[in-house]
Motif scaffolding. Structure first.
Motif, mmCIF file in Angstrom:
data_model
loop_
_atom_site.group_PDB
_atom_site.id
_atom_site.type_symbol
_atom_site.label_atom_id
_atom_site.label_comp_id
_atom_site.label_asym_id
_atom_site.label_seq_id
_atom_site.Cartn_x
_atom_site.Cartn_y
_atom_site.Cartn_z
ATOM 1 N N LYS A 21 66.321 34.179 103.233
ATOM 2 C CA LYS A 21 66.601 33.683 101.883
ATOM 3 C C LYS A 21 65.386 34.030 101.016
ATOM 4 O O LYS A 21 64.253 33.690 101.361
ATOM 5 C CB LYS A 21 66.860 32.184 101.909
ATOM 6 N N VAL A 22 65.654 34.718 99.899
ATOM 7 C CA VAL A 22 64.572 35.202 99.041
ATOM 8 C C VAL A 22 64.918 35.028 97.565
ATOM 9 O O VAL A 22 66.082 34.873 97.196
ATOM 10 C CB VAL A 22 64.265 36.694 99.303
ATOM 11 N N ILE A 23 63.878 35.088 96.751
ATOM 12 C CA ILE A 23 64.013 35.156 95.298
ATOM 13 C C ILE A 23 63.321 36.441 94.851
ATOM 14 O O ILE A 23 62.190 36.725 95.262
ATOM 15 C CB ILE A 23 63.378 33.945 94.591
ATOM 16 N N ILE A 24 63.994 37.191 93.993
ATOM 17 C CA ILE A 24 63.463 38.455 93.484
ATOM 18 C C ILE A 24 62.334 38.177 92.495
ATOM 19 O O ILE A 24 62.358 37.187 91.758
ATOM 20 C CB ILE A 24 64.601 39.252 92.800
ATOM 21 N N ASP A 25 61.353 39.071 92.444
ATOM 22 C CA ASP A 25 60.174 38.886 91.588
ATOM 23 C C ASP A 25 60.533 38.561 90.140
ATOM 24 O O ASP A 25 59.928 37.683 89.529
ATOM 25 C CB ASP A 25 59.225 40.083 91.663
ATOM 26 N N ALA A 85 60.815 40.860 96.998
ATOM 27 C CA ALA A 85 61.588 39.683 97.374
ATOM 28 C C ALA A 85 60.637 38.688 98.028
ATOM 29 O O ALA A 85 59.926 39.036 98.966
ATOM 30 C CB ALA A 85 62.711 40.071 98.332
ATOM 31 N N PHE A 86 60.632 37.458 97.523
ATOM 32 C CA PHE A 86 59.740 36.411 98.019
ATOM 33 C C PHE A 86 60.516 35.384 98.820
ATOM 34 O O PHE A 86 61.519 34.855 98.353
ATOM 35 C CB PHE A 86 59.046 35.701 96.846
ATOM 36 N N THR A 87 60.038 35.096 100.019
ATOM 37 C CA THR A 87 60.608 34.018 100.816
ATOM 38 C C THR A 87 60.085 32.696 100.253
ATOM 39 O O THR A 87 59.238 32.679 99.347
ATOM 40 C CB THR A 87 60.204 34.136 102.297
ATOM 41 N N ALA A 91 56.921 32.192 97.688
ATOM 42 C CA ALA A 91 57.065 31.530 96.393
ATOM 43 C C ALA A 91 56.032 30.423 96.226
ATOM 44 O O ALA A 91 55.435 30.267 95.162
ATOM 45 C CB ALA A 91 58.479 30.979 96.239
ATOM 46 N N VAL A 92 55.798 29.668 97.298
ATOM 47 C CA VAL A 92 54.805 28.588 97.253
ATOM 48 C C VAL A 92 53.386 29.161 97.136
ATOM 49 O O VAL A 92 52.578 28.683 96.341
ATOM 50 C CB VAL A 92 54.926 27.675 98.489
#
Length: 124
Positions: A21-25, A85-87, A91-92
């Motif tokens: 699960k990731v969030i794109i930059d 992509a950040f896990t 992100a933290v």
């Protein structure tokens, strides 16, 4: 502090890529109130803090698939740059480096969204 970003909005920005699960930059920059360029520069300056299980760069195929399936990422369609992509951990880490009140607060919401998605996915 009242949430600046709706939890559903954050959850809609979390994708599963390479079984993570990731969030794109671009989305993380939006949530943290910085430019994508500033966010990626912070990562490049502190590369040792971001191992592969915290952040990875998408391939062209992954990028195209994401752009095809996500209307809000349409501007990336013709960009020559491959997004990062950040896990959850990435992100933290990024929020702790940016250290602005908005980034710190948003990171709490981002972690909550990751946790909520983990719970939902394990109870299906």
């Amino acid at each position: 502090m009242k949430s600046l970003v709706d939890m559903k909005d954050i959850e809609s920005r979390i994708f599963v890529i390479r079984d993570q699960k990731v969030i794109i930059d671009r989305d993380l920059a939006y949530l943290y109130g910085v430019t994508t360029k500033a966010l990626n520069q912070a990562v490049k300056r502190n590369r040792k803090r971001f191992p592969i299980d915290f952040v990875f760069q998408l391939t062209e195929i992954e990028k195209q698939k994401l752009v095809t399936n996500c209307d809000h990422l349409h501007p990336l369609r013709f960009s020559p740059v491959l997004p990062f992509a950040f896990t959850e951990h990435g992100a933290v880490m990024l929020a702790s480096m940016l250290n602005s009140p908005m980034a710190v607060h948003a990171s709490i919401q981002v972690v909550r969204a990751f946790v909520r998605m983990r719970i939902l996915l394990t109870h299906d």
